[in-house]
Scaffold this motif. Structure first.
Motif, PDB file in Angstrom:
ATOM      1  N   ALA A 283      88.018 -94.669  -7.949  1.00  0.00           N
ATOM      2  CA  ALA A 283      87.967 -94.345  -6.522  1.00  0.00           C
ATOM      3  C   ALA A 283      88.280 -95.578  -5.668  1.00  0.00           C
ATOM      4  O   ALA A 283      89.023 -95.494  -4.684  1.00  0.00           O
ATOM      5  CB  ALA A 283      86.594 -93.788  -6.156  1.00  0.00           C
ATOM      6  N   VAL A 284      87.729 -96.740  -6.051  1.00  0.00           N
ATOM      7  CA  VAL A 284      87.998 -97.970  -5.294  1.00  0.00           C
ATOM      8  C   VAL A 284      89.467 -98.353  -5.409  1.00  0.00           C
ATOM      9  O   VAL A 284      90.099 -98.750  -4.419  1.00  0.00           O
ATOM     10  CB  VAL A 284      87.093 -99.120  -5.779  1.00  0.00           C
ATOM     11  N   VAL A 285      90.037 -98.231  -6.609  1.00  0.00           N
ATOM     12  CA  VAL A 285      91.462 -98.527  -6.779  1.00  0.00           C
ATOM     13  C   VAL A 285      92.301 -97.573  -5.931  1.00  0.00           C
ATOM     14  O   VAL A 285      93.280 -97.981  -5.293  1.00  0.00           O
ATOM     15  CB  VAL A 285      91.865 -98.440  -8.266  1.00  0.00           C
ATOM     16  N   ALA A 286      91.914 -96.317  -5.879  1.00  0.00           N
ATOM     17  CA  ALA A 286      92.635 -95.337  -5.056  1.00  0.00           C
ATOM     18  C   ALA A 286      92.533 -95.684  -3.577  1.00  0.00           C
ATOM     19  O   ALA A 286      93.514 -95.589  -2.832  1.00  0.00           O
ATOM     20  CB  ALA A 286      92.082 -93.933  -5.314  1.00  0.00           C
ATOM     21  N   LEU A 287      91.346 -96.090  -3.154  1.00  0.00           N
ATOM     22  CA  LEU A 287      91.179 -96.511  -1.756  1.00  0.00           C
ATOM     23  C   LEU A 287      92.055 -97.716  -1.443  1.00  0.00           C
ATOM     24  O   LEU A 287      92.687 -97.777  -0.378  1.00  0.00           O
ATOM     25  CB  LEU A 287      89.712 -96.843  -1.491  1.00  0.00           C
ATOM     26  N   ALA A 288      92.095 -98.678  -2.358  1.00  0.00           N
ATOM     27  CA  ALA A 288      92.905 -99.879  -2.137  1.00  0.00           C
ATOM     28  C   ALA A 288      94.380 -99.518  -2.052  1.00  0.00           C
ATOM     29  O   ALA A 288      95.093 -99.969  -1.134  1.00  0.00           O
ATOM     30  CB  ALA A 288      92.665-100.884  -3.260  1.00  0.00           C
ATOM     31  N   ALA A 289      94.853 -98.705  -2.990  1.00  0.00           N
ATOM     32  CA  ALA A 289      96.266 -98.311  -2.982  1.00  0.00           C
ATOM     33  C   ALA A 289      96.618 -97.536  -1.715  1.00  0.00           C
ATOM     34  O   ALA A 289      97.699 -97.703  -1.141  1.00  0.00           O
ATOM     35  CB  ALA A 289      96.578 -97.474  -4.223  1.00  0.00           C
ATOM     36  N   THR A 290      95.693 -96.708  -1.265  1.00  0.00           N
ATOM     37  CA  THR A 290      95.929 -95.925  -0.052  1.00  0.00           C
ATOM     38  C   THR A 290      95.989 -96.811   1.183  1.00  0.00           C
ATOM     39  O   THR A 290      96.875 -96.650   2.040  1.00  0.00           O
ATOM     40  CB  THR A 290      94.818 -94.869   0.114  1.00  0.00           C
ATOM     41  N   TYR A 291      95.057 -97.752   1.276  1.00  0.00           N
ATOM     42  CA  TYR A 291      95.045 -98.629   2.449  1.00  0.00           C
ATOM     43  C   TYR A 291      96.307 -99.498   2.479  1.00  0.00           C
ATOM     44  O   TYR A 291      96.879 -99.740   3.538  1.00  0.00           O
ATOM     45  CB  TYR A 291      93.795 -99.505   2.435  1.00  0.00           C
ATOM     46  N   VAL A 292      96.743 -99.967   1.320  1.00  0.00           N
ATOM     47  CA  VAL A 292      97.968-100.766   1.251  1.00  0.00           C
ATOM     48  C   VAL A 292      99.170 -99.917   1.664  1.00  0.00           C
ATOM     49  O   VAL A 292      99.995-100.340   2.491  1.00  0.00           O
ATOM     50  CB  VAL A 292      98.165-101.334  -0.166  1.00  0.00           C
TER      51      VAL A 292
END
Length: 387
Positions: A283-292
């Motif tokens: 979930a954190v990796v998904a959030l990071a990829a989304t924000y980028v």
């Protein structure tokens, strides 16, 4: 013979006190909203006394913008040439945390500097980046060295952009560990689905109000909200300036609409990214990829929302503050599930550090988009968060 009380009590470091007070006010309210009278009041002097030190607001603002970078350069100059990355980054963390309240001016408000001041600021920041890069290089070669260093400095500088209350020693340790992880993170390749993000598109401008908003955002991003006139916005959509008022009460309402649009798009993107993701780390990796992805795809809108927010009246800020809190709460919850040893404040500081990585890495890449760039920056954010 008696001495005047004013001369007897005048502090020798008054100029420094003025710069600190002005830096705090510029950070809180933005360059254009802050006044010389308010700055003088914070220092406890008259406006006339303030003008004896600085001829105008721009001169004071320019000194504030340079002050933080000058402190960083000074801290590095005190270290031996062979200093290790941990010592170099620790010096930068100490200075940044110590001047947290006034140190954020150069990150957003520096766009209001004239060309020569901007050139000098870039040169000084380049010196800081070069010194950190030298120390990192001695530890062993990794690709994209400058990107990693700039991203680490973004993580450190993030502490100037929020108000999370945390003890100085704790935040210094947290930011140092975060920055060390970032400079040691090899950029991730653009492989696998974890970096593939489908963002909601900007709404099609089907009304005159939407056309005005779409035309204003790139102008605000390029020139700064305060420098854009209603005439420029009206010309961009083929209207007379007076016709704008049929759709927006004032220019500030266009800015508020842009900020709300940015918050709405990000919230939609987060909902999509977390759909059917059960593992906290994923979930954190998904959030990071989304924000980028969001930052690269909607650069103008994002930069306007982040840089110009402080210039909004309090009543227009409230819904945006609430949206920001909700967004950060999602990150904080997932990060603490992935790293249970973190308390809420530590998690919040790291989330903001991740945002700082995106801002400075994106700027370093001139926001030139591509799968490899998105993947590289996402990997640096994940490294900053300690996953």
């Amino acid at each position: 013979m008696t001495t005047e009380p004013t001369s007897a009590t005048r502090p020798r470091n008054r100029r420094q006190l003025i710069v600190e007070a002005a830096g705090r006010l510029f950070s809180e309210r933005g360059y254009h909203a802050a006044s010389m009278e308010e700055i003088a009041a914070r220092v406890g002097i008259t406006a006339a006394a303030l003008y004896r030190h600085f001829p105008n607001k721009y001169a004071l603002f320019a000194e504030c913008a340079h002050a933080m970078v000058d402190r960083l350069v000074g801290a590095l100059d005190e270290l031996p040439p062979e200093a290790a990355p941990a010592d170099v980054l620790a010096a930068l963390v100490r200075v940044t945390v110590e001047h947290r309240a006034s140190g954020g001016v150069y990150r957003w408000e520096a766009r209001y500097l004239d060309r020569e001041d901007r050139r000098l600021l870039r040169a000084k920041f380049g010196h800081v980046v070069g010194r950190v890069a030298e120390a990192v290089r001695r530890e062993g070669p990794l690709p994209d060295e400058r990107l990693r260093v700039v991203a680490a400095l973004g993580a450190i500088g993030s502490i100037t952009m929020h108000h999370t209350s945390i003890a100085q020693r704790r935040v210094e340790e947290l930011l140092l560990a975060c920055a060390l992880r970032v400079v040691a993170t090899a950029p991730a390749p653009a492989t696998g689905s974890k970096h593939s993000v489908e963002l909601p598109a900007l709404p099609v401008a089907r009304s005159r109000r939407a056309e005005i908003l779409a035309a204003a955002v790139p102008l605000f991003a390029r020139d700064g909200f305060a420098n854009v006139t209603n005439g420029q916005i009206a010309e961009a959509v083929g209207l007379a300036p007076s016709a704008l008022y049929r759709h927006y009460p004032g220019k500030v309402d266009i800015l508020a609409a842009a900020c709300l649009q940015a918050a709405g798009l990000l919230a939609q993107a987060v909902d999509r990214s977390l759909h059917e993701v059960a593992d906290p780390r994923d979930a954190v990796v998904a959030l990071a990829a989304t924000y980028v992805a969001y930052s690269f795809e909607h650069t103008a809108l994002t930069s306007v929302a982040e840089a110009e927010f402080v210039g909004l009246p309090a009543e227009l800020q409230r819904p945006l503050v609430q949206a920001q809190r909700e967004h950060i709460a999602v990150w904080e919850q997932q990060l603490r599930l992935a790293r249970p040893e973190l308390d809420p404040r530590q998690a919040r500081v790291l989330v903001h550090a991740g945002f700082g990585v995106v801002v400075e890495a994106g700027r370093s890449l001139r926001w030139q988009d591509g799968p490899d760039r998105r993947a590289a920056v996402t990997g640096l954010v994940v490294g900053a968060l300690g996953l």
